[in-house]
Design a protein around this motif. Structure first.
Motif, PDB file in Angstrom:
ATOM      1  N   SER A 163       6.918  56.743 -22.317  1.00  0.00           N
ATOM      2  CA  SER A 163       7.423  57.232 -23.595  1.00  0.00           C
ATOM      3  C   SER A 163       6.345  57.981 -24.380  1.00  0.00           C
ATOM      4  O   SER A 163       6.660  58.877 -25.162  1.00  0.00           O
ATOM      5  CB  SER A 163       7.976  56.076 -24.413  1.00  0.00           C
ATOM      6  N   VAL A 175       6.447  61.525 -23.113  1.00  0.00           N
ATOM      7  CA  VAL A 175       7.680  62.179 -23.567  1.00  0.00           C
ATOM      8  C   VAL A 175       7.538  62.585 -25.028  1.00  0.00           C
ATOM      9  O   VAL A 175       7.913  63.695 -25.419  1.00  0.00           O
ATOM     10  CB  VAL A 175       8.903  61.259 -23.359  1.00  0.00           C
ATOM     11  N   LEU A 195      13.842  59.314 -18.663  1.00  0.00           N
ATOM     12  CA  LEU A 195      12.627  60.033 -19.063  1.00  0.00           C
ATOM     13  C   LEU A 195      11.492  59.078 -19.398  1.00  0.00           C
ATOM     14  O   LEU A 195      10.334  59.357 -19.098  1.00  0.00           O
ATOM     15  CB  LEU A 195      12.919  60.938 -20.266  1.00  0.00           C
ATOM     16  N   TYR A 196      11.808  57.957 -20.022  1.00  0.00           N
ATOM     17  CA  TYR A 196      10.760  57.004 -20.399  1.00  0.00           C
ATOM     18  C   TYR A 196      10.168  56.298 -19.187  1.00  0.00           C
ATOM     19  O   TYR A 196       9.083  55.726 -19.280  1.00  0.00           O
ATOM     20  CB  TYR A 196      11.304  55.968 -21.384  1.00  0.00           C
ATOM     21  N   SER A 209      19.937  59.943 -20.938  1.00  0.00           N
ATOM     22  CA  SER A 209      18.738  60.476 -20.273  1.00  0.00           C
ATOM     23  C   SER A 209      17.443  59.828 -20.752  1.00  0.00           C
ATOM     24  O   SER A 209      16.436  59.897 -20.043  1.00  0.00           O
ATOM     25  CB  SER A 209      18.656  61.986 -20.477  1.00  0.00           C
ATOM     26  N   ALA A 210      17.432  59.195 -21.913  1.00  0.00           N
ATOM     27  CA  ALA A 210      16.194  58.621 -22.449  1.00  0.00           C
ATOM     28  C   ALA A 210      15.577  57.570 -21.533  1.00  0.00           C
ATOM     29  O   ALA A 210      14.367  57.634 -21.263  1.00  0.00           O
ATOM     30  CB  ALA A 210      16.434  58.061 -23.843  1.00  0.00           C
ATOM     31  N   LEU A 230       9.394  57.947 -16.382  1.00  0.00           N
ATOM     32  CA  LEU A 230       8.550  58.905 -15.675  1.00  0.00           C
ATOM     33  C   LEU A 230       7.077  58.584 -15.896  1.00  0.00           C
ATOM     34  O   LEU A 230       6.733  57.854 -16.827  1.00  0.00           O
ATOM     35  CB  LEU A 230       8.850  60.322 -16.166  1.00  0.00           C
TER      36      LEU A 230
END
Length: 195
Positions: free
Chosen positions: A62, A65, A55-56, A51-52, A58
């Motif tokens: 980072s 996040v 998410l990064y 998932s990282a 978005l």
């Protein structure tokens, strides 16, 4: 029976059975506990590594996040140590209504405080493995997220601590002033002092 005497007859068999059963239970507990720990941490690491990158990517990247995870840690920590969640029963019995729910809430808050750390550390390069292996490679964006996370936890945590300390000091000063006024009127003294 002293410590040197050995159990004789039927009692000896019962003691041996208890020891064997207890030993078996302990070994079973350790094996199951180790399997659960490996599964939980391995599953958490796998989920974080999957998932990282999403998410990064978005908006905010980072950096965003890291800030959000820092706030999640602070809120989780605040809920875990909050006096309202840990308050015992008013009647002193230790069994307050909803005690199970409070313990569950404390557990959730503790997981919320620790989970971001596991998530961020999972994105770093693994130890004792080659960098080209997909399970060990560094996930781009983890460094800035970790930096912002540490900064957010340090700064916001320090500001929260200072604010809480100022509020407590203000309450103490108010209580001292109230007691001083009561003593001035003679109502703040003990019964012995009033006589």
């Amino acid at each position: 029976m002293t410590g040197r005497e050995r159990p004789v007859g039927e009692g000896a068999d019962r003691v041996r059975r208890l020891r064997v059963r207890d030993g078996f239970g302990l070994v079973l507990f350790l094996v199951v506990g180790a399997a659960v720990l490996v599964g939980v941490f391995g599953g958490a690491r796998w989920a974080a590594r999957e998932s990282a990158p999403v998410l990064y990517d978005l908006p905010g990247g980072s950096w965003g996040v890291g800030g959000v995870l820092g706030l999640v840690t602070l809120l989780g920590w605040g809920g875990a140590v909050s006096g309202r969640l840990a308050s015992p029963a008013a009647n002193g019995s230790g069994k307050a209504p909803g005690a199970v729910l409070r313990r569950l809430a404390r557990g959730v808050c503790t997981v919320a405080a620790v989970a971001p750390v596991v998530f961020l550390i999972s994105g770093l390069q693994g130890k004792n493995c080659r960098t080209y292996e997909p399970d060990c490679s560094y996930i781009p964006g983890t460094g800035p997220a970790l930096l912002v996370y540490v900064g957010c936890v340090a700064v916001v945590g320090w500001l929260t601590y200072r604010r809480r300390r100022a509020v407590l000091e203000e309450r103490r000063a108010h209580e001292r002033e109230r007691l001083r006024k009561l003593r001035k009127r003679g109502k703040g003294k003990s019964r012995v002092a009033r006589r």
